[in-house]
Design a protein around this motif. Sequence first.
Motif, PDB file in Angstrom:
ATOM      1  N   SER A 159       0.845  -1.108  -0.003  1.00 16.85           N
ATOM      2  CA  SER A 159      -0.091   0.060  -0.142  1.00 16.85           C
ATOM      3  C   SER A 159       0.910   1.102  -0.042  1.00 16.85           C
ATOM      4  O   SER A 159       1.873   1.192  -0.572  1.00 16.85           O
ATOM      5  CB  SER A 159      -0.886  -0.114   1.161  1.00 16.85           C
ATOM      6  N   SER A 160       0.721   2.365   0.862  1.00 16.27           N
ATOM      7  CA  SER A 160       1.390   3.361   1.022  1.00 16.27           C
ATOM      8  C   SER A 160       2.195   3.570   2.125  1.00 16.27           C
ATOM      9  O   SER A 160       1.776   2.794   3.105  1.00 16.27           O
ATOM     10  CB  SER A 160       0.344   4.608   0.643  1.00 16.27           C
ATOM     11  N   SER A 161       3.176   4.242   2.344  1.00 15.03           N
ATOM     12  CA  SER A 161       3.998   4.294   3.391  1.00 15.03           C
ATOM     13  C   SER A 161       3.952   5.243   4.165  1.00 15.03           C
ATOM     14  O   SER A 161       3.387   6.379   3.931  1.00 15.03           O
ATOM     15  CB  SER A 161       5.603   4.137   2.683  1.00 15.03           C
ATOM     16  N   ALA A 162       4.802   5.414   5.471  1.00 11.21           N
ATOM     17  CA  ALA A 162       4.946   6.138   6.242  1.00 11.21           C
ATOM     18  C   ALA A 162       6.317   6.097   6.908  1.00 11.21           C
ATOM     19  O   ALA A 162       6.968   5.372   6.928  1.00 11.21           O
ATOM     20  CB  ALA A 162       4.055   5.993   7.562  1.00 11.21           C
ATOM     21  N   LEU A 163       6.751   7.470   7.147  1.00  2.00           N
ATOM     22  CA  LEU A 163       7.953   7.501   7.922  1.00  2.00           C
ATOM     23  C   LEU A 163       8.020   8.346   9.022  1.00  2.00           C
ATOM     24  O   LEU A 163       7.297   9.497   8.948  1.00  2.00           O
ATOM     25  CB  LEU A 163       8.965   8.556   6.693  1.00  2.00           C
ATOM     26  N   THR A 164       8.596   7.764   9.959  1.00  3.85           N
ATOM     27  CA  THR A 164       8.545   8.369  11.661  1.00  3.85           C
ATOM     28  C   THR A 164       9.995   8.709  11.738  1.00  3.85           C
ATOM     29  O   THR A 164      10.705   7.641  11.819  1.00  3.85           O
ATOM     30  CB  THR A 164       7.742   7.761  12.301  1.00  3.85           C
ATOM     31  N   GLU A 165      10.207   9.708  12.516  1.00  5.02           N
ATOM     32  CA  GLU A 165      11.452  10.076  13.283  1.00  5.02           C
ATOM     33  C   GLU A 165      11.699   8.824  14.628  1.00  5.02           C
ATOM     34  O   GLU A 165      10.717   9.224  15.491  1.00  5.02           O
ATOM     35  CB  GLU A 165      11.783  11.435  13.296  1.00  5.02           C
ATOM     36  N   GLN A 166      12.614   8.470  14.734  1.00  7.48           N
ATOM     37  CA  GLN A 166      12.961   7.665  16.024  1.00  7.48           C
ATOM     38  C   GLN A 166      13.875   8.164  16.991  1.00  7.48           C
ATOM     39  O   GLN A 166      13.962   7.785  18.145  1.00  7.48           O
ATOM     40  CB  GLN A 166      13.244   6.181  15.660  1.00  7.48           C
ATOM     41  N   GLY A 167      15.046   9.159  16.320  1.00  8.87           N
ATOM     42  CA  GLY A 167      15.881   9.575  17.300  1.00  8.87           C
ATOM     43  C   GLY A 167      17.116   9.024  17.174  1.00  8.87           C
ATOM     44  O   GLY A 167      17.334   7.824  16.494  1.00  8.87           O
ATOM     45  N   ILE A 168      18.098   9.430  18.136  1.00 10.64           N
ATOM     46  CA  ILE A 168      19.412   8.625  17.907  1.00 10.64           C
ATOM     47  C   ILE A 168      19.347   7.405  18.223  1.00 10.64           C
ATOM     48  O   ILE A 168      18.659   6.881  19.129  1.00 10.64           O
ATOM     49  CB  ILE A 168      20.159   9.535  19.099  1.00 10.64           C
ATOM     50  N   ASP A 169      20.193   6.586  17.773  1.00  7.77           N
ATOM     51  CA  ASP A 169      20.292   5.022  17.667  1.00  7.77           C
ATOM     52  C   ASP A 169      20.663   4.919  19.116  1.00  7.77           C
ATOM     53  O   ASP A 169      21.651   5.239  19.505  1.00  7.77           O
ATOM     54  CB  ASP A 169      20.795   4.514  16.839  1.00  7.77           C
ATOM     55  N   PRO A 170      19.804   3.960  20.104  1.00 11.83           N
ATOM     56  CA  PRO A 170      20.625   3.718  21.467  1.00 11.83           C
ATOM     57  C   PRO A 170      21.690   2.629  21.356  1.00 11.83           C
ATOM     58  O   PRO A 170      22.437   3.004  22.307  1.00 11.83           O
ATOM     59  CB  PRO A 170      19.405   3.133  22.231  1.00 11.83           C
ATOM     60  N   ASP A 171      21.889   2.180  20.330  1.00  6.50           N
ATOM     61  CA  ASP A 171      23.086   1.169  20.272  1.00  6.50           C
ATOM     62  C   ASP A 171      24.375   1.816  19.567  1.00  6.50           C
ATOM     63  O   ASP A 171      25.323   1.266  19.779  1.00  6.50           O
ATOM     64  CB  ASP A 171      22.703  -0.196  19.486  1.00  6.50           C
ATOM     65  N   ASN A 172      24.184   2.824  18.980  1.00 10.30           N
ATOM     66  CA  ASN A 172      25.306   3.580  18.045  1.00 10.30           C
ATOM     67  C   ASN A 172      24.787   5.019  18.002  1.00 10.30           C
ATOM     68  O   ASN A 172      23.945   5.646  17.100  1.00 10.30           O
ATOM     69  CB  ASN A 172      25.434   2.996  16.661  1.00 10.30           C
ATOM     70  N   LYS A 173      25.529   5.739  19.020  1.00  4.69           N
ATOM     71  CA  LYS A 173      24.805   7.267  19.079  1.00  4.69           C
ATOM     72  C   LYS A 173      25.442   8.041  18.206  1.00  4.69           C
ATOM     73  O   LYS A 173      25.130   9.330  17.722  1.00  4.69           O
ATOM     74  CB  LYS A 173      25.638   7.888  20.389  1.00  4.69           C
ATOM     75  N   SER A 174      26.126   7.487  17.055  1.00  2.15           N
ATOM     76  CA  SER A 174      26.638   8.219  15.864  1.00  2.15           C
ATOM     77  C   SER A 174      25.524   7.988  14.799  1.00  2.15           C
ATOM     78  O   SER A 174      25.652   8.746  13.617  1.00  2.15           O
ATOM     79  CB  SER A 174      27.922   7.772  15.399  1.00  2.15           C
ATOM     80  N   LEU A 175      24.563   7.370  15.022  1.00  2.00           N
ATOM     81  CA  LEU A 175      23.481   6.987  13.782  1.00  2.00           C
ATOM     82  C   LEU A 175      22.113   7.731  14.447  1.00  2.00           C
ATOM     83  O   LEU A 175      21.768   7.657  15.779  1.00  2.00           O
ATOM     84  CB  LEU A 175      23.254   5.556  13.482  1.00  2.00           C
ATOM     85  N   TYR A 176      21.312   8.045  13.459  1.00  2.00           N
ATOM     86  CA  TYR A 176      20.059   8.441  13.578  1.00  2.00           C
ATOM     87  C   TYR A 176      18.892   7.668  12.990  1.00  2.00           C
ATOM     88  O   TYR A 176      19.410   7.260  11.890  1.00  2.00           O
ATOM     89  CB  TYR A 176      19.830  10.196  13.180  1.00  2.00           C
ATOM     90  N   ARG A 177      18.143   7.324  13.501  1.00  2.00           N
ATOM     91  CA  ARG A 177      17.065   6.342  12.933  1.00  2.00           C
ATOM     92  C   ARG A 177      15.708   6.615  12.606  1.00  2.00           C
ATOM     93  O   ARG A 177      14.865   7.632  13.372  1.00  2.00           O
ATOM     94  CB  ARG A 177      16.909   5.092  13.960  1.00  2.00           C
ATOM     95  N   PHE A 178      15.299   6.405  11.625  1.00  2.00           N
ATOM     96  CA  PHE A 178      13.894   6.716  11.053  1.00  2.00           C
ATOM     97  C   PHE A 178      13.235   5.354  10.941  1.00  2.00           C
ATOM     98  O   PHE A 178      13.928   4.034  10.659  1.00  2.00           O
ATOM     99  CB  PHE A 178      13.812   7.310   9.983  1.00  2.00           C
ATOM    100  N   LYS A 179      11.842   5.011  10.976  1.00  4.73           N
ATOM    101  CA  LYS A 179      10.985   4.034  10.781  1.00  4.73           C
ATOM    102  C   LYS A 179      10.230   4.156   9.723  1.00  4.73           C
ATOM    103  O   LYS A 179       9.278   5.063   9.480  1.00  4.73           O
ATOM    104  CB  LYS A 179      10.164   3.672  12.101  1.00  4.73           C
ATOM    105  N   TYR A 180      10.528   3.420   8.415  1.00  2.66           N
ATOM    106  CA  TYR A 180       9.629   3.446   7.329  1.00  2.66           C
ATOM    107  C   TYR A 180       8.749   2.174   7.434  1.00  2.66           C
ATOM    108  O   TYR A 180       9.344   1.154   7.758  1.00  2.66           O
ATOM    109  CB  TYR A 180      10.527   3.195   6.169  1.00  2.66           C
TER     110      TYR A 180
END
Length: 136
Positions: free
Chosen positions: A105-126
């Motif tokens: 179907s159609s997608s959604a993208l949500t901001e999840q914030g700083i990755d708790p396992d690797n603080k140098s990465l920022y995570r989004f949920k598609y």
Amino acid sequence: MGKYLNLKDDIYSIFDSAAWKAENITTHPGNFNGAVTGNYIRVSIIPSSSPEANPLISSSGQLLIDIFVEAGKGFLEAYIIADILDSYLSGKSVSTVSGNSTQFSSSALTEQGIDPDNKSLYRFKYSIPFNYFGVN
């Protein structure tokens, strides 16, 4: 094969294709927990209730994809990856040689914030819902 294994094979066939590999987006399964440098995605298939078309061999659910990008660099890279994912998934149908079909179907993208396992990465949920139709 059963419906869950067929569903997995259908969806992972997208990420195993030459076209997807040419995108140069590192792709891992949902249970991956190794160290990665640079942007990457992590793919999880969440089957749920079956659609009305033969629930014994069919399923519906959500495809959840974690998008990891470098923290502190803005959201542009995550949006580009989400748009690329849409070009392969949103409104599309994947059919296999065995006759199975997975429709997105159609997608959604949500901001999840700083990755708790690797603080140098920022995570989004598609996330994108799907219906999987198996055949006998």
